[in-house]
Design an enzyme around this catalytic site. Structure first.
Site, mmCIF file in Angstrom:
data_model
loop_
_atom_site.group_PDB
_atom_site.id
_atom_site.type_symbol
_atom_site.label_atom_id
_atom_site.label_comp_id
_atom_site.label_asym_id
_atom_site.label_seq_id
_atom_site.Cartn_x
_atom_site.Cartn_y
_atom_site.Cartn_z
ATOM 1 N N SER A 153 -9.379 -60.740 7.434
ATOM 2 C CA SER A 153 -10.668 -60.857 8.118
ATOM 3 C C SER A 153 -11.407 -62.032 7.477
ATOM 4 O O SER A 153 -11.075 -62.429 6.355
ATOM 5 C CB SER A 153 -11.453 -59.555 7.914
ATOM 6 O OG SER A 153 -12.801 -59.752 8.244
ATOM 7 N N TYR A 166 -15.008 -52.637 3.226
ATOM 8 C CA TYR A 166 -14.078 -53.329 4.133
ATOM 9 C C TYR A 166 -13.685 -54.688 3.546
ATOM 10 O O TYR A 166 -12.496 -55.040 3.502
ATOM 11 C CB TYR A 166 -14.756 -53.498 5.496
ATOM 12 C CG TYR A 166 -13.929 -54.190 6.550
ATOM 13 C CD1 TYR A 166 -12.937 -53.516 7.247
ATOM 14 C CD2 TYR A 166 -14.167 -55.531 6.872
ATOM 15 C CE1 TYR A 166 -12.190 -54.154 8.225
ATOM 16 C CE2 TYR A 166 -13.438 -56.178 7.857
ATOM 17 C CZ TYR A 166 -12.448 -55.488 8.537
ATOM 18 O OH TYR A 166 -11.717 -56.123 9.514
HETATM 19 N N1 LIG Z 1 -11.671 -56.829 16.138
HETATM 20 C C1 LIG Z 1 -12.087 -57.787 15.327
HETATM 21 O O1 LIG Z 1 -13.033 -58.524 15.651
HETATM 22 C C2 LIG Z 1 -11.425 -57.985 13.987
HETATM 23 C C3 LIG Z 1 -11.860 -59.048 13.199
HETATM 24 C C4 LIG Z 1 -11.251 -59.259 11.963
HETATM 25 C C5 LIG Z 1 -10.218 -58.442 11.552
HETATM 26 N N2 LIG Z 1 -9.817 -57.396 12.339
HETATM 27 C C6 LIG Z 1 -8.695 -56.566 11.864
HETATM 28 O O2 LIG Z 1 -7.737 -56.459 12.905
HETATM 29 C C7 LIG Z 1 -7.053 -55.206 12.814
HETATM 30 C C8 LIG Z 1 -7.124 -54.482 14.119
HETATM 31 O O3 LIG Z 1 -8.483 -54.247 14.413
HETATM 32 P P1 LIG Z 1 -9.016 -53.696 15.818
HETATM 33 O O4 LIG Z 1 -10.284 -54.397 16.054
HETATM 34 O O5 LIG Z 1 -7.929 -53.726 16.811
HETATM 35 O O6 LIG Z 1 -9.361 -52.187 15.384
HETATM 36 P P2 LIG Z 1 -9.421 -50.851 16.254
HETATM 37 O O7 LIG Z 1 -9.650 -51.147 17.681
HETATM 38 O O8 LIG Z 1 -10.384 -49.973 15.524
HETATM 39 O O9 LIG Z 1 -7.955 -50.268 16.081
HETATM 40 C C9 LIG Z 1 -7.535 -49.838 14.812
HETATM 41 C C10 LIG Z 1 -6.201 -49.163 14.915
HETATM 42 O O10 LIG Z 1 -5.872 -48.647 13.619
HETATM 43 C C11 LIG Z 1 -5.486 -47.296 13.752
HETATM 44 N N3 LIG Z 1 -5.825 -46.509 12.563
HETATM 45 C C12 LIG Z 1 -7.032 -46.368 11.990
HETATM 46 N N4 LIG Z 1 -6.959 -45.488 10.967
HETATM 47 C C13 LIG Z 1 -5.670 -45.080 10.902
HETATM 48 C C14 LIG Z 1 -4.972 -44.166 10.080
HETATM 49 N N5 LIG Z 1 -5.580 -43.465 9.112
HETATM 50 N N6 LIG Z 1 -3.649 -43.979 10.297
HETATM 51 C C15 LIG Z 1 -3.014 -44.654 11.275
HETATM 52 N N7 LIG Z 1 -3.626 -45.521 12.106
HETATM 53 C C16 LIG Z 1 -4.937 -45.737 11.913
HETATM 54 C C17 LIG Z 1 -6.255 -46.781 14.935
HETATM 55 O O11 LIG Z 1 -5.619 -45.647 15.460
HETATM 56 P P3 LIG Z 1 -6.453 -44.552 16.303
HETATM 57 O O12 LIG Z 1 -6.938 -45.275 17.521
HETATM 58 O O13 LIG Z 1 -5.449 -43.504 16.570
HETATM 59 O O14 LIG Z 1 -7.568 -44.120 15.411
HETATM 60 C C18 LIG Z 1 -6.201 -47.975 15.877
HETATM 61 O O15 LIG Z 1 -4.982 -47.986 16.595
HETATM 62 C C19 LIG Z 1 -7.707 -54.462 11.650
HETATM 63 O O16 LIG Z 1 -6.959 -54.676 10.475
HETATM 64 C C20 LIG Z 1 -9.055 -55.140 11.521
HETATM 65 O O17 LIG Z 1 -9.586 -55.024 10.232
HETATM 66 C C21 LIG Z 1 -10.397 -57.159 13.557
#
Ligand SMILES: NC(=O)c1ccc[n+]([C@@H]2O[C@H](COP(=O)([O-])OP(=O)(O)OC[C@H]3O[C@@H](n4cnc5c(N)ncnc54)[C@H](OP(=O)(O)O)[C@@H]3O)[C@@H](O)[C@H]2O)c1
Length: 245
Positions: A153, A166
């Site tokens: 991130s 985070y």
């Molecule tokens: N979106 C952004 O703007 C952004 C920016 C920078 C970095 N990131 C990084 O990109 C990655 C994906 O983010 P996202 O935005 O797609 O997040 P998201 O929509 O919240 O999805 C997160 C995923 O992780 C799974 N997860 C969470 N806790 C878990 C656990 N205890 N065991 C197994 N699975 C788990 C969730 O499963 P469930 O749905 O079943 O809970 C979901 O499939 C993350 O590493 C995040 O930090 C995102």
């Protein structure tokens, strides 16, 4: 890499495990990798979401995926050893590992940091990645060209006020990537990190509730870098920090 155009068969004959494959960026990465020929292993917490992605992949005619329901919060080293054994029996080796699942946790002043919540978040965002990578590395060494991608991130590269737990976890993720990459240097396993940048998902909406989601890139739009890092065009990159936007 941002405008990388992946050949349709980029990932044919590759087996790739994606954590957090049921929603957000992980879901799109799983569908995109499958579309480019990979057999994907969908790991996540909520089985119904994984099954929906599974059905989407099968209905599209892509290679039949596998599902690993696992809550990273409670998973132990034994879970990862068992998972590694199962993957080896079913697929022989593992070519790709996308560490994508993460918790955002509470944002706020450092003096309000809840240490129990910090510990829980570090378990999901850092310890689980370490234990899983440790268990899967021997299997990845059996692949001709294997790629491990850690998800970082902006706040994992430069600290920012109020992003406490985070941001700490993402710095740890970058550090882990560098340590493993250095150990794998010169081998057929490469290890890099990716910063997706602001992307339209539920995590982003939790962090920025007042933001217009339409102003953000969708997960589909950031896939070129995700494809580049999993395909053999990136075999000479190791220990590097990538941006998907
Ligand atoms: N979106 C952004 O703007 C952004 C920016 C920078 C970095 N990131 C990084 O990109 C990655 C994906 O983010 P996202 O935005 O797609 O997040 P998201 O929509 O919240 O999805 C997160 C995923 O992780 C799974 N997860 C969470 N806790 C878990 C656990 N205890 N065991 C197994 N699975 C788990 C969730 O499963 P469930 O749905 O079943 O809970 C979901 O499939 C993350 O590493 C995040 O930090 C995102």
């Amino acid at each position: 890499m941002l405008d990388y155009q992946a050949p349709k068969n980029l990932l044919t004959d590759k087996t790739i495990l994606i954590t957090g494959a049921g929603a957000g960026i992980g879901r799109t990465a799983a569908l995109t990798y499958a579309k480019h020929g990979a057999t994907v292993i969908l790991l996540g917490k909520t089985v119904a979401k994984l099954e929906a992605v599974y059905d989407e992949i099968v209905n599209a005619g892509y290679p039949t995926p596998a599902i690993v329901p696992l809550d990273l919060k409670g998973a132990t080293e034994q879970h990862y050893r068992d998972m590694s054994d199962t993957i080896e029996q079913q697929f022989g080796s593992l070519d790709g590992l996308l560490h994508n699942a993460s918790l955002l946790g509470a944002l706020g002043p450092f003096e309000h940091l809840d240490i129990n919540s910090l510990s829980e978040l570090l378990h999901v965002n850092v310890i689980a990645e370490a234990a899983m990578t440790k268990a899967l590395l021997p299997l990845m060494r059996k692949s001709a060209h294997a790629s491990i991608v850690f998800t970082s991130s902006s706040v994992g590269r430069k600290g920012r006020a109020y992003w406490g737990a985070y941001a700490i976890s993402k710095f740890a993720t970058e550090g882990m990537m560098q340590v493993i990459a250095d150990e794998c240097d010169g081998s057929q396993v490469r290890v890099n990190s990716i910063n997706p940048g602001a992307t339209r998902t539920s995590m982003r909406a939790s962090a920025y509730p007042a933001e217009d989601p339409q102003s953000l890139k969708t997960p589909v739009q950031i896939m070129p870098t995700y494809l580049y890092l999993m395909g053999n065009d990136s075999i000479n990159h190791n220990g590097e920090e990538f941006n998907a936007q």
